[in-house]
Scaffold this motif. Structure first.
Motif: not given
Length: 206
Positions: A10-11, A63, A104
């Protein structure tokens, strides 16, 4: 462009290597990208981060709420136009931006201002256009070390969150107190209901 992995991410992070002298044009480009990404369905946040101080390489993390929303953005014509506009700014040794699965967080030494903005209902488009002007201006100030712009995540988070990073407190204060920023804040008043800010002596992950 390289496909991100895993396939249901998703990113993504887009790696950019600038040619010498392209910094001012890149400031405008990242501001425009932030605006149009914020208009895309499923947008969560966009983060523009230098790989290291005083180097021409940048990471642009995008994102989205779902893998499908990310793929629609990644493969859509709006982002394709943005990447085409970026090409003249790229270093000859790295003439194409590349996509990878996004990490992250980043952990650069810096100081961060966190700005929370509540936007009046129906004025979101005006706010995004105004924010583009702010991003273009702050990215040209000495010591600029990237931004993160996150859309509201109702019902838990009702405001837009902007993290602005500079290399030192003095350089951040120079931008926050500059006549350019004060003029932009005055322009925002019709589109913004309330906003607050606070200082973090930490990178974005904090």
């Amino acid at each position: 462009m390289n496909a991100p992995s895993p396939s249901r991410a998703t990113a993504i992070v887009t790696r950019v290597s600038l040619r010498p002298g392209a910094e001012d044009d890149f400031a405008g480009w990242q501001a425009a990208l932030t605006r149009v990404a914020g208009e895309a369905p499923g947008f969560v946040s966009i983060e523009v981060v230098p790989v290291a101080p005083q180097v021409p390489d940048w990471h642009v993390v995008q994102r989205f709420r779902t893998a499908a929303a990310l793929e629609a953005w990644r493969g859509g014509p709006v982002r394709a136009d943005c990447l085409a506009a970026l090409e003249p700014l790229l270093h000859p040794d790295h003439p194409a931006a590349t996509d990878e699965a996004a990490p992250d967080f980043y952990a650069l030494a810096c100081v961060t201002e966190v700005i929370a903005t509540r936007v009046e209902r129906g004025r979101e488009q005006a706010f995004r256009a105004w924010a583009e002007s702010v991003q273009g201006a702050q990215a040209r100030f000495p010591g600029y070390a990237g931004t993160l712009v996150q859309a509201p995540l109702p019902p838990q988070i009702a405001h837009w969150t902007t993290l602005v990073r500079f290399a030192t407190p003095a350089q951040l204060d120079a931008w926050l107190g500059s006549p350019e920023r004060q003029a932009l804040l005055r322009q925002a008043e019709p589109a913004v209901s309330t906003w607050t800010s606070r200082r973090l002596d930490a990178p974005f992950a904090g």
